[in-house]
Write a protein that holds these residues in place. Sequence first.
Motif, PDB file in Angstrom:
ATOM      1  N   VAL A 325       0.844  -1.194   0.000  1.00 27.20           N
ATOM      2  CA  VAL A 325       0.000   0.000   0.000  1.00 27.20           C
ATOM      3  C   VAL A 325       0.879   1.243   0.000  1.00 27.20           C
ATOM      4  O   VAL A 325       1.733   1.413   0.880  1.00 27.20           O
ATOM      5  N   TRP A 326       0.652   2.112  -0.978  1.00 30.36           N
ATOM      6  CA  TRP A 326       1.360   3.391  -1.091  1.00 30.36           C
ATOM      7  C   TRP A 326       0.340   4.493  -0.815  1.00 30.36           C
ATOM      8  O   TRP A 326      -0.655   4.625  -1.524  1.00 30.36           O
ATOM      9  N   LEU A 327       0.592   5.268   0.227  1.00 24.71           N
ATOM     10  CA  LEU A 327      -0.313   6.354   0.615  1.00 24.71           C
ATOM     11  C   LEU A 327       0.298   7.702   0.250  1.00 24.71           C
ATOM     12  O   LEU A 327       1.420   8.015   0.640  1.00 24.71           O
ATOM     13  N   MET A 340      -3.629  11.996  12.400  1.00 23.48           N
ATOM     14  CA  MET A 340      -3.466  10.565  12.654  1.00 23.48           C
ATOM     15  C   MET A 340      -2.043  10.075  12.355  1.00 23.48           C
ATOM     16  O   MET A 340      -1.843   8.963  11.864  1.00 23.48           O
ATOM     17  N   GLN A 341      -1.070  10.920  12.660  1.00 21.42           N
ATOM     18  CA  GLN A 341       0.322  10.573  12.387  1.00 21.42           C
ATOM     19  C   GLN A 341       0.739   9.304  13.132  1.00 21.42           C
ATOM     20  O   GLN A 341       1.400   8.421  12.559  1.00 21.42           O
ATOM     21  N   ALA A 342       0.356   9.193  14.394  1.00 29.02           N
ATOM     22  CA  ALA A 342       0.753   8.015  15.187  1.00 29.02           C
ATOM     23  C   ALA A 342       0.166   6.741  14.589  1.00 29.02           C
ATOM     24  O   ALA A 342       0.847   5.703  14.518  1.00 29.02           O
ATOM     25  N   GLU A 343      -1.108   6.804  14.164  1.00 28.03           N
ATOM     26  CA  GLU A 343      -1.740   5.623  13.581  1.00 28.03           C
ATOM     27  C   GLU A 343      -1.071   5.220  12.276  1.00 28.03           C
ATOM     28  O   GLU A 343      -0.836   4.024  12.040  1.00 28.03           O
ATOM     29  N   LEU A 344      -0.735   6.199  11.440  1.00 28.37           N
ATOM     30  CA  LEU A 344      -0.091   5.887  10.167  1.00 28.37           C
ATOM     31  C   LEU A 344       1.301   5.290  10.387  1.00 28.37           C
ATOM     32  O   LEU A 344       1.704   4.347   9.694  1.00 28.37           O
ATOM     33  N   LEU A 353       1.298  -0.355   5.645  1.00 32.76           N
ATOM     34  CA  LEU A 353       1.689   0.729   4.738  1.00 32.76           C
ATOM     35  C   LEU A 353       3.153   0.534   4.346  1.00 32.76           C
ATOM     36  O   LEU A 353       4.030   0.495   5.209  1.00 32.76           O
ATOM     37  N   THR A 354       3.396   0.405   3.066  1.00 31.31           N
ATOM     38  CA  THR A 354       4.763   0.183   2.601  1.00 31.31           C
ATOM     39  C   THR A 354       5.454   1.473   2.166  1.00 31.31           C
ATOM     40  O   THR A 354       6.672   1.521   2.074  1.00 31.31           O
ATOM     41  N   ARG A 355       4.651   2.510   1.906  1.00 30.88           N
ATOM     42  CA  ARG A 355       5.245   3.810   1.547  1.00 30.88           C
ATOM     43  C   ARG A 355       4.248   4.901   1.868  1.00 30.88           C
ATOM     44  O   ARG A 355       3.049   4.767   1.600  1.00 30.88           O
TER      45      ARG A 355
END
Length: 436
Positions: A325-327, A340-344, A353-355
């Motif tokens: 997954v690239w976000l 939601m920085q901590a969750e990401l 999340l790979t990127r």
Amino acid sequence: MSENMRLVLAILLGVGWCTWVAIIWWLKRLKQSKQDANATHIVAYASQTGQARLKAQAFFESLTDAALVPLNHLTLDKLQSASQVDFFVSTYGDGEPPDNGRSFLRLFSKISGNSLQSLKYSVTAFGDSHYPEFCAFGKQVFTELNKCGANALQPLICIDASQVQTQDKNFIADFIDVELLESTQLNPGSPFSGLYLLRLSAANLVWQAGDILEVIPSHPVADNELPSPRSYSIASADSRFVENNEIKLIVRLLTKDDGQFGLASGFLTQSCQIGDQIKVKVRANPACQLKSEQAPLLLIGAGSGLAGLIGHIEQRYYFDDAGPVWLIYGDRDPEFDCTMQAELEWWQQQGVLTRVDRVFSRAKLPCSKATPIYVHDVLIKHADEVCQFIDKGADVYVCGSLEGMGKSVDQALAKILGEDGKNDLLVSERYHRDLY
């Protein structure tokens, strides 16, 4: 009978039952496929958020010997061999066809003269009169069919989504009460409008990642009518995975020029207290439901569009064999809007999340080293990597505002892939847009 024999017998019975169910399902699908292939009465829909699809399905269920098909599956051969086609089509943005209807108008360039004289048709168009090109796609479909000699069963019907008749008592029967469990501002101190995470109890709801939650603000409007429902992308994985069947929303608080809050966003983020009841219902959104968690996934969004993205990120967490997954996500101020920085970061640590490319459109200059940048800039900058990712079979999922972000991303993808390449994504149902 020994314990081992009982175990073997139980396994055989279980396998036999599963096989029988599979055969029945396959025969039913085969029968339905044959009916669809032979049907000369067709109900076709083009729907971006599900309204036209639901109306088409309800009409289809009142018929016999008919086929229900998305508009992009209505081929030239099917159109020319049909005796009657009832169209249910929505208009998207400023007069655009929905994604599953874009290819349909090209069929008319292959039709000569009055070759559809034997076809009867009706068109029910859905739109929003707040937009200047109200029901434009439906009007275009109606006109093109008429030019080809087809016979209209009735005048074009236009339905205004902004004028939902919520005073109908049957309307509210589809909604259930859920409890507000939590309301948290995700960007405290931000000079921009507040962004809130809501958690709702939803024991009686069933949904899939990508679906929509319709919410009715409880405040009455003129003549004590209920306000029209507002639609929010569900920020949760499928209900079958969610503990306690809690459903999450991400809501941007709208503040009007006169300082008043938006009816729905003000109700959800300012008026509602923990423990309050909110009337909601789930609207299935097949265009934004992914067929596979194993395929690569390119997620693109900004602001409250994180909701739709979070739903699919969370969904992948429950699959050990999930694809990469690239976000690419954009917000406003890097000091206050790191939503939601901590969750990401946690999902990155888990390998879900790979990127992640996170950008900010209103970074302070020149004091900050950050440069204002938008999600479409990331796509253009990394065009080769985007192409490679998509060539590996990736789905592309875009969530957020249609104006600005949505259109800019669409233009960037057309520039990177070419119009034909972008259209191939649409036809293969790998380009999903949850835009508002």
